[in-house]
Design a protein around this motif. Structure first.
Motif, mmCIF file in Angstrom:
data_model
loop_
_atom_site.group_PDB
_atom_site.id
_atom_site.type_symbol
_atom_site.label_atom_id
_atom_site.label_comp_id
_atom_site.label_asym_id
_atom_site.label_seq_id
_atom_site.Cartn_x
_atom_site.Cartn_y
_atom_site.Cartn_z
ATOM 1 N N GLY A 1 0.813 -1.209 0.000
ATOM 2 C CA GLY A 1 0.000 0.000 0.000
ATOM 3 C C GLY A 1 0.844 1.256 0.000
ATOM 4 O O GLY A 1 2.085 1.212 -0.019
ATOM 5 N N ASP B 1 -1.948 7.731 4.071
ATOM 6 C CA ASP B 1 -3.340 7.301 3.957
ATOM 7 C C ASP B 1 -4.136 8.162 2.986
ATOM 8 O O ASP B 1 -5.232 7.779 2.578
ATOM 9 C CB ASP B 1 -4.017 7.334 5.329
ATOM 10 C CG ASP B 1 -3.448 6.296 6.280
ATOM 11 O OD1 ASP B 1 -2.920 5.280 5.782
ATOM 12 O OD2 ASP B 1 -3.527 6.498 7.501
ATOM 13 N N ALA C 1 -2.659 6.602 -2.489
ATOM 14 C CA ALA C 1 -3.617 5.897 -1.638
ATOM 15 C C ALA C 1 -4.951 5.740 -2.345
ATOM 16 O O ALA C 1 -5.604 4.683 -2.248
ATOM 17 C CB ALA C 1 -3.790 6.645 -0.324
ATOM 18 N N GLU D 1 -6.869 2.184 -3.253
ATOM 19 C CA GLU D 1 -8.260 1.937 -2.844
ATOM 20 C C GLU D 1 -9.131 1.601 -4.042
ATOM 21 O O GLU D 1 -9.958 0.682 -3.988
ATOM 22 C CB GLU D 1 -8.811 3.168 -2.125
ATOM 23 C CG GLU D 1 -10.231 2.971 -1.601
ATOM 24 C CD GLU D 1 -10.758 4.182 -0.846
ATOM 25 O OE1 GLU D 1 -11.895 4.107 -0.328
ATOM 26 O OE2 GLU D 1 -10.040 5.208 -0.780
#
Length: 322
Positions: A237, A241, A246, A250
């Motif tokens: 990842g 965030d 990010a 997602e």
């Protein structure tokens, strides 16, 4: 050969694979099948499902751990058939010294108890590629050039599946159209943190002196006019965030959920999952450990023609570093 010698022969999958695949290639030629076309198909589709590839005979109770693998007629035929299928694709059957002590085949079963591995052995699994922290073939780890590539194919052989638990496959070809050009561009950038998956963590710590981690890795790669992927919901990842990286991760994870194909691997089936252009996971596994519960064998296939000697363990013909 005797049963005992047949089991011993599997320790050299290159040799026995060449013998077995020669028989397969002869049968394909007799049937008028084009071997090269079949190999090309395996590199354009996320998986190849071979139903009724071997006879399941004489199985003991389902094991309760990744190892040991029982020597029985059913497990012998499952292993030999997997090696033959991988060799027919022009690949070698391999393992990694950092995972399950380098065993060529491991049991995928329900693990008793309440620890992390036990819980994970029953729960559903998100889409991922195996050995995610290792480089794709043709690339090298930025800090340790001895690290061998992750496998080209994950091979699953079905021994038991009483509740018809499904293996899920997410083709990259169905994931990418759900992403924007900008998100794809972000996933190609060397900006992601990629950790060794659970089964590799202790082994890489033991062999490398630290758990393997990539700081600044790509998740998508341009390779020979094709996009390849490495991804894990839990082990790969963005460092932050928030932000474009990010958001791209997602979006990729969300796309995986919408295109999952479920296949129940029945006893006698072999499934070859392309670890470059497909992700795989699993639905929840019901039942109790042991007995007649779900039991698959897993091994890996890789084109090893470009490996350096230092990317292998000296004590094994199939075990790769680390």
């Amino acid at each position: 050969m005797t049963f005992e010698n047949a089991c011993k022969s599997l320790a050299d999958p290159g040799n026995i694979g060449e013998q077995l695949s020669a028989v397969v290639r002869a049968e394909l030629a007799r049937a008028g099948a084009d071997l090269n076309a079949l190999r090309e198909q395996a590199w354009t589709e996320a998986y190849v499902h071979l139903p009724n590839a071997f006879d399941v005979e004489g199985l003991p109770a389902t094991p309760e751990g990744f190892l040991p693998l029982p020597d029985a007629e059913g497990t012998l035929l499952a292993r030999a058939s997997a090696i033959a299928a991988i060799a027919t694709l022009g690949l070698d059957t391999v393992s990694y010294g950092s995972e399950n002590d380098g065993a060529l085949f491991v049991n995928l079963i329900i693990i008793p108890g309440e620890g992390a591995f036990s819980v994970k052995s029953r729960s559903s699994m998100h889409g991922h590629t195996d050995a995610v922290s290792f480089p794709v073939r043709g690339r090298f780890d930025s800090e340790e050039v001895r690290i061998a590539p992750s496998p080209d194919f994950v091979c699953l052989s079905g021994l038991r599946n009483p509740t018809n638990a499904e293996t899920t496959v997410m083709p990259l070809s169905q994931i990418l159209p759900q992403l924007t050009d900008g998100q794809i561009a972000e996933l190609k950038k060397p900006q992601f943190i990629i950790r060794a998956q659970g089964t590799f963590r202790d082994g890489t710590q033991r062999i490398l002196g630290e758990e393997h981690l990539v700081d600044g890795g790509e998740l998508l790669f341009d390779v020979n006019d094709q996009l390849w992927v490495r991804f894990s919901h839990s082990s790969a990842g963005a460092d932050d965030d928030e932000g474009a990286a990010a958001d791209a991760v997602e979006a990729f994870a969300d796309a995986c959920k919408t295109c999952a194909i479920g296949i129940a691997i029945a006893p006698g089936d072999i499934m070859l999952i392309n670890n470059r252009i497909g992700l795989h996971g699993r639905t929840t596994v019901e039942g109790e450990a042991g007995g007649e519960s779900r039991w698959l064998l897993r091994t890996y296939g890789l084109d090893t023609s470009g490996l350096n000697p230092q990317q292998r363990h000296e004590d094994s013909v199939h075990k790769l570093f680390p």
